[in-house]
Design an enzyme around this catalytic site. Structure first.
Site, PDB file in Angstrom:
ATOM      1  N   TYR A 146      38.102  48.204  45.089  1.00 45.86           N
ATOM      2  CA  TYR A 146      36.820  48.900  45.142  1.00 45.86           C
ATOM      3  C   TYR A 146      35.696  47.907  44.888  1.00 45.86           C
ATOM      4  O   TYR A 146      35.790  47.101  43.967  1.00 45.86           O
ATOM      5  CB  TYR A 146      36.791  50.002  44.077  1.00 45.86           C
ATOM      6  CG  TYR A 146      35.493  50.791  44.027  1.00 45.86           C
ATOM      7  CD1 TYR A 146      35.114  51.602  45.095  1.00 45.86           C
ATOM      8  CD2 TYR A 146      34.672  50.738  42.908  1.00 45.86           C
ATOM      9  CE1 TYR A 146      33.930  52.338  45.040  1.00 45.86           C
ATOM     10  CE2 TYR A 146      33.490  51.476  42.843  1.00 45.86           C
ATOM     11  CZ  TYR A 146      33.127  52.280  43.911  1.00 45.86           C
ATOM     12  OH  TYR A 146      31.962  53.004  43.854  1.00 45.86           O
ATOM     13  N   ASP A 241      35.144  39.609  43.113  1.00 49.01           N
ATOM     14  CA  ASP A 241      34.468  40.745  42.508  1.00 49.01           C
ATOM     15  C   ASP A 241      34.988  40.876  41.078  1.00 49.01           C
ATOM     16  O   ASP A 241      36.038  41.441  40.837  1.00 49.01           O
ATOM     17  CB  ASP A 241      34.736  42.011  43.328  1.00 49.01           C
ATOM     18  CG  ASP A 241      34.095  43.243  42.690  1.00 49.01           C
ATOM     19  OD1 ASP A 241      33.555  43.120  41.570  1.00 49.01           O
ATOM     20  OD2 ASP A 241      34.146  44.322  43.320  1.00 49.01           O
ATOM     21  N   LYS A 269      29.391  46.075  34.721  1.00 45.79           N
ATOM     22  CA  LYS A 269      30.136  46.538  33.538  1.00 45.79           C
ATOM     23  C   LYS A 269      29.859  45.702  32.280  1.00 45.79           C
ATOM     24  O   LYS A 269      28.770  45.815  31.739  1.00 45.79           O
ATOM     25  CB  LYS A 269      31.611  46.686  33.891  1.00 45.79           C
ATOM     26  CG  LYS A 269      31.764  47.700  35.047  1.00 45.79           C
ATOM     27  CD  LYS A 269      33.141  48.204  35.348  1.00 45.79           C
ATOM     28  CE  LYS A 269      33.055  49.396  36.296  1.00 45.79           C
ATOM     29  NZ  LYS A 269      33.597  49.201  37.618  1.00 45.79           N
TER      30      LYS A 269
HETATM   31  C1  LIG Z   1      32.885  49.458  39.006  1.00 35.83           C
HETATM   32  C2  LIG Z   1      33.106  48.487  40.074  1.00 35.83           C
HETATM   33  C3  LIG Z   1      32.134  48.230  41.057  1.00 35.83           C
HETATM   34  C4  LIG Z   1      30.886  49.048  41.186  1.00 35.83           C
HETATM   35  O1  LIG Z   1      30.043  48.920  40.086  1.00 35.83           O
HETATM   36  P1  LIG Z   1      28.949  50.052  39.786  1.00 35.83           P
HETATM   37  O2  LIG Z   1      28.188  49.527  38.616  1.00 35.83           O
HETATM   38  O3  LIG Z   1      29.701  51.316  39.515  1.00 35.83           O
HETATM   39  O4  LIG Z   1      28.097  50.180  40.993  1.00 35.83           O
HETATM   40  C5  LIG Z   1      32.369  47.206  41.949  1.00 35.83           C
HETATM   41  N1  LIG Z   1      33.495  46.478  41.897  1.00 35.83           N
HETATM   42  C6  LIG Z   1      34.444  46.698  40.974  1.00 35.83           C
HETATM   43  C7  LIG Z   1      35.651  45.827  40.945  1.00 35.83           C
HETATM   44  C8  LIG Z   1      34.292  47.723  40.057  1.00 35.83           C
HETATM   45  O5  LIG Z   1      35.262  47.967  39.173  1.00 35.83           O
END
Ligand SMILES: *Cc1c(COP(=O)(O)O)cnc(C)c1O
Length: 429
Positions: A146, A241, A269
Site C-alpha cells: 500500500y 516506501d 507515521k
Molecule cells: C500508511 C501508509 C501510507 C499512507 O500514509 P497516509 O498518512 O495514511 O496517507 C503509505 N505507505 C505505507 C507503506 C503506509 O503504511
C-alpha cells in the site's frame, strides 16, 4: 470480561448518518472483523480509553506513529511550547530546517528532503519526481503493498501478476493506472520479467521494504538486493516506501536495518509522532528536480506546519538521543512473539508469526510471504481472536491484513494482560 459499549454504539449510529460508514478512514469501521468500532476518548502511555471508560493495551498505536506511547511527556511539552507561538505561517521556519537536518542525520540515504502532510502525499510526490527525473512513465508496485490512496497506486493485486494494472477502486480512470505494473513480493523473477518487457519505459520500482499492509511480511534474502540491482542496471528509480518502517525498524528505517540503499524514500507515521507529517527525500540530484528549482511541481499549504513539525521533531530527537529504544522495542516484541507461540502451538495447527523489530503479525496459515498467501489465511480464526482480545482489553488492528505496532510504553504489566488474554482464547466456541 464483558465490556459494555453503550456510548460507542450510540456514537457509531449517529456518525453513520453523517459520515460515510461512520469513520474517516475505512479500516476503523471494523468491516473486516465485524462488530462495532470503539470510540476512543483519550490515550495515555500504552493504553487507549474508549467512550465507555474501558481501557485497552494498544497494539495499533495510531497505525504506527505513537512509537513512544501516547501523550509522552517530552512530546507534549514540545507541542505545548509551539502552540503559544501560533499555528501556521505559510512561510519557512527554522524548525523545518532542524527537522530536515534531523531526518538526513538519522536516515543516511536522504541527502535532501521535503516535508508534506501525509504518507499518501509522500508516495504520490516521490512517484511524480521519479517520472519527471527519468522522463519515463511505467513503474512496478507489488501486490499487497500500500502506498496511500493516490490513483496510480490503487491497483488491485491478486492475479494481476505481470499484467497491466486494473483499477482497484471506482473513480480511478484506467488511464491513471495504465502504467502501473504489478509484481509479486519476494519474487524477483516477476520483476525481472517486467523489466525484460518494459525496461526501456520503466521510471521506478516502489516497495515497502518490510511489507506491513498485508500483515507483516519480511523480505527474503536477496529480494531487495535484486531490486536494487535491476533498477541500477536500467536507470530506474528505486523508491523505498518507509512510511511504516521509517524511524521504527531503526533510526534509518528498513534501509539501515537491512543495509540497502534506495534512491528515494517516503516517510509518514512515526515522522509526525501522531501529527500529520510526511516526507520524501533521497538523492540530491533527483530532489533538485522539484519546484521551485526544478520542473516537477509539488506544494502544500500546511506542509511543514509548525505544530505538526514540533511534534515530529520532538519524536525524532527523542529517538535519536535514546537509541536503546530500538533494542528495547525489539526485546518487547520478541516477548510478544513468544507469548503467541506458547499459546497457539497447541491450539492451532496452521499459523505463523511474521516479525521484524517492532512490526509483528499473526497469520492463520503455515507460511505467508506474499499477498496471495496472506489472502489464503484463515480469516475466521483471526476475527475470533481479535474480538476475544478486544474483550479482554487488548486492541489489535481490526484486520488480519495489518501489522501490529508495538510502542515503547509496553511493559511487563501489558505483556501479562496480553498473555492471559491469549491463554483464555478458544478456537472452538
Ligand atoms: C500508511 C501508509 C501510507 C499512507 O500514509 P497516509 O498518512 O495514511 O496517507 C503509505 N505507505 C505505507 C507503506 C503506509 O503504511
Amino acid at each position: 470480561m464483558n465490556l459494555t459499549q453503550t456510548q460507542s454504539l450510540r456514537l457509531f449510529d449517529k456518525s453513520r448518518a453523517i459520515i460515510p460508514g461512520g469513520v474517516n478512514s475505512p479500516v476503523r469501521a471494523f468491516g473486516s472483523v465485524g462488530g462495532n468500532p470503539r470510540f476512543i476518548e483519550k490515550a495515555m502511555g500504552a493504553y487507549l480509553y474508549d467512550a465507555d471508560g474501558q481501557s485497552y493495551v494498544d497494539f495499533i498505536n495510531s497505525w504506527g506513529p505513537m512509537i513512544l506511547g501516547h501523550a509522552f511527556e517530552p512530546i507534549v511539552e514540545a507541542v505545548n511550547k509551539q502552540l503559544e507561538k501560533g499555528f501556521s505561517f505559510g512561510a519557512p521556519t527554522e524548525q523545518e530546517l532542524e527537522m530536515a537536518e534531523m531526518i538526513c542525520q538519522m536516515a543516511p540515504g536522504v541527502e535532501m528532503v521535503r516535508l508534506v502532510s501525509s504518507g499518501t502525499e509522500a508516495c504520490m510526490s516521490a512517484l511524480r519526481l521519479a517520472r519527471g527525473y527519468t522522463k519515463k512513465n511505467k513503474f512496478i508496485k507489488f501486490a499487497g503493498c500500500y502506498h496511500g490512496h493516490a490513483d496510480p497506486f490503487l491497483v488491485k493485486a491478486g492475479s494481476g501478476l505481470m499484467s497491466f494494472g486494473i483499477p482497484g477502486s471506482a473513480g480511478v480512470p484506467t488511464g491513471a493506472t495504465q502504467d502501473t505494473l504489478i509484481a509479486e513480493f519476494n519474487d524477483l523473477a516477476t520483476v525481472e520479467a517486467l523489466f525484460r518487457e518494459y525496461g526501456e519505459e520503466m521510471a521506478a520500482v516502489i516497495v515497502e521494504p518490510v511489507a506491513g499492509n498485508m500483515g507483516c511480511i519480511v523480505p527474503e534474502k536477496g529480494f531487495l538486493e535484486g531490486l536494487r540491482k535491476v533498477c541500477s542496471e536500467h536507470g530506474a528509480v528505486l523508491i523505498f516506501d518507509e512510511v511504516m518502517t521509517g524511524f521504527r525498524l531503526a533510526q534509518g528505517g528498513a534501509s539501515e536495518r537491512l543495509g540497502i540503499d534506495a534512491d528515494l524514500y517516503c516517510y509518514g507515521k512515526v515522522i509526525g509522532g501522531g501529527m500529520p507529517v510526511g516526507a520524501f527525500g533521497g538523492k540530491k540530484q533527483m530532489m533538485e528536480y522539484l519546484a521551485p528549482i526544478g520542473p516537477v511541481y509539488q506544494a502544500g499549504t500546511l506542509s511543514g506546519n509548525p505544530i505538526a513539525v514540533s511534534c515530529g521533531l520532538a519524536t525524532l530527537r527523542y529517538l535519536n538521543e535514546n537509541k536503546q529504544v530500538y533494542s528495547d522495542l525489539d526485546a518487547q516484541t520478541a516477548s510478544i512473539e513468544n507469548i503467541i507461540h506458547e499459546n497457539m502451538k497447541d491450539k492451532v495447527e496452521n499459523y505463523c508469526v511474521n516479525r521484524m523489530g517492532s512490526m509483528i503479525s499473526l497469520h492463520f496459515s503455515k507460511q505467508v510471504s506474499n499477498y496471495s498467501e496472506a489472502q489464503q489465511a484463515d480469516n475466521t480464526t483471526f476475527n475470533k481472536l481479535f474480538h476475544h482480545l478486544l474483550n479482554e482489553g487488548v486492541y489489535l488492528p481490526p484486520s488480519a491484513f495489518e501489522t501490529w505496532f508495538v510502542s515503547a510504553a509496553v511493559g511487563d504489566l501489558e505483556l501479562d494482560r496480553l498473555s492471559s488474554a491469549f491463554k483464555s482464547f478458544q478456537t472452538e466456541p
